[in-house]
Design an enzyme around this catalytic site. Sequence first.
Site, PDB file in Angstrom:
ATOM      1  N   ASP A  73       0.671  -1.223   0.051  1.00  0.00           N
ATOM      2  CA  ASP A  73      -0.029  -0.071   0.052  1.00  0.00           C
ATOM      3  C   ASP A  73       0.977   1.260  -0.053  1.00  0.00           C
ATOM      4  O   ASP A  73       2.050   1.242   0.103  1.00  0.00           O
ATOM      5  CB  ASP A  73      -0.975   0.027   1.180  1.00  0.00           C
ATOM      6  CG  ASP A  73      -0.353   0.004   2.523  1.00  0.00           C
ATOM      7  OD1 ASP A  73       0.948  -0.348   2.658  1.00  0.00           O
ATOM      8  OD2 ASP A  73      -1.101  -0.079   3.342  1.00  0.00           O
ATOM      9  N   TYR A  75       2.923   4.832   0.742  1.00  0.00           N
ATOM     10  CA  TYR A  75       3.535   5.238   2.286  1.00  0.00           C
ATOM     11  C   TYR A  75       2.429   6.182   2.720  1.00  0.00           C
ATOM     12  O   TYR A  75       1.678   6.762   2.271  1.00  0.00           O
ATOM     13  CB  TYR A  75       4.779   6.097   1.690  1.00  0.00           C
ATOM     14  CG  TYR A  75       5.991   5.376   1.179  1.00  0.00           C
ATOM     15  CD1 TYR A  75       6.649   4.212   1.805  1.00  0.00           C
ATOM     16  CD2 TYR A  75       6.363   5.584  -0.188  1.00  0.00           C
ATOM     17  CE1 TYR A  75       7.573   3.615   1.246  1.00  0.00           C
ATOM     18  CE2 TYR A  75       7.387   4.990  -0.768  1.00  0.00           C
ATOM     19  CZ  TYR A  75       7.984   4.098  -0.008  1.00  0.00           C
ATOM     20  OH  TYR A  75       9.027   3.349  -0.685  1.00  0.00           O
ATOM     21  N   PHE A  86       6.606   2.126  -4.298  1.00  0.00           N
ATOM     22  CA  PHE A  86       8.000   2.157  -3.516  1.00  0.00           C
ATOM     23  C   PHE A  86       8.641   3.894  -3.873  1.00  0.00           C
ATOM     24  O   PHE A  86       9.641   3.987  -3.319  1.00  0.00           O
ATOM     25  CB  PHE A  86       8.932   1.295  -4.245  1.00  0.00           C
ATOM     26  CG  PHE A  86       8.657  -0.226  -3.798  1.00  0.00           C
ATOM     27  CD1 PHE A  86       9.193  -0.638  -2.325  1.00  0.00           C
ATOM     28  CD2 PHE A  86       8.121  -0.981  -4.721  1.00  0.00           C
ATOM     29  CE1 PHE A  86       8.797  -2.000  -1.906  1.00  0.00           C
ATOM     30  CE2 PHE A  86       7.880  -2.378  -3.908  1.00  0.00           C
ATOM     31  CZ  PHE A  86       8.305  -2.787  -2.751  1.00  0.00           C
ATOM     32  N   HIS A 195      11.331  -9.166   0.539  1.00  0.00           N
ATOM     33  CA  HIS A 195      10.834  -7.838   0.382  1.00  0.00           C
ATOM     34  C   HIS A 195      12.247  -7.042   0.853  1.00  0.00           C
ATOM     35  O   HIS A 195      13.075  -7.312   1.560  1.00  0.00           O
ATOM     36  CB  HIS A 195       9.883  -7.516   1.416  1.00  0.00           C
ATOM     37  CG  HIS A 195       9.188  -6.144   1.305  1.00  0.00           C
ATOM     38  ND1 HIS A 195       9.782  -4.914   1.707  1.00  0.00           N
ATOM     39  CD2 HIS A 195       7.826  -5.725   0.585  1.00  0.00           C
ATOM     40  CE1 HIS A 195       8.932  -3.892   1.428  1.00  0.00           C
ATOM     41  NE2 HIS A 195       7.990  -4.417   0.530  1.00  0.00           N
TER      42      HIS A 195
END
Length: 231
Positions: A73, A75, A86, A195
């Site tokens: 989702d 920031y 990102f 991740h």
Amino acid sequence: MKYSKSLLKQYLTDASWSKQLQDEFNQEYFSRLETFLSRERNVKTIFPREELVFAALNTTPLSEVKVVILGQDPYHKAGQANGLAFSVPSGIKMPPSLRNIFKEIQYDLGVSSTTSGDLTRIAKQGVLLLNTCLTVEEGKAGAHAKKGWERFTDKTIELLSENRENLVFLLWGNHARGKRNLIDTEKHVVFEAPHPSPLSAYSGFFGCKHFSKTNTYLTQIGEDEIDWALS
């Protein structure tokens, strides 16, 4: 039952995606999602701004997608979310996961790191930077999970899988890896890794060499490489 009214769809300005996703805007679940978001925006701070909710799709049209990177989702701190997974706007300090992405790019490709976390230039080369949930409440990661966005973005992934060939999907972390079942691996290439978060980057994200592997594959099928370096 289908619903014809959608206020959010006006912000999906790319015609290729808008045409393919029109039916989703008319579904009952999307009407409920819009009602939820309207109520939340009236009393809370929600990221990103409405006009940036579909930035990933608007920046990378369906026919131009070569690579897909899935985030979770947006920031949730002020000034960070720009609608691309990102990515943060220029001038905003890079979050840790993004810094680790650039560390791996530098290690993998030997290119200089950058001070800008804006990934728009990468997205315009055909890298779809798609979060699976497209909005979030300020200060509350995952606050809009299971409100309907996942169904919408799952459909987006399925459309790519069905209508395109020879795409590269980069699945980082368990959440993204959970979308593998939506991808026809007979038609597309999937690279998986932990991740890039500091909690897991040293467990296999660093050294995964997904950026060079992606470019090698694109070259093999006659596509231009992605210039992963940001100057």
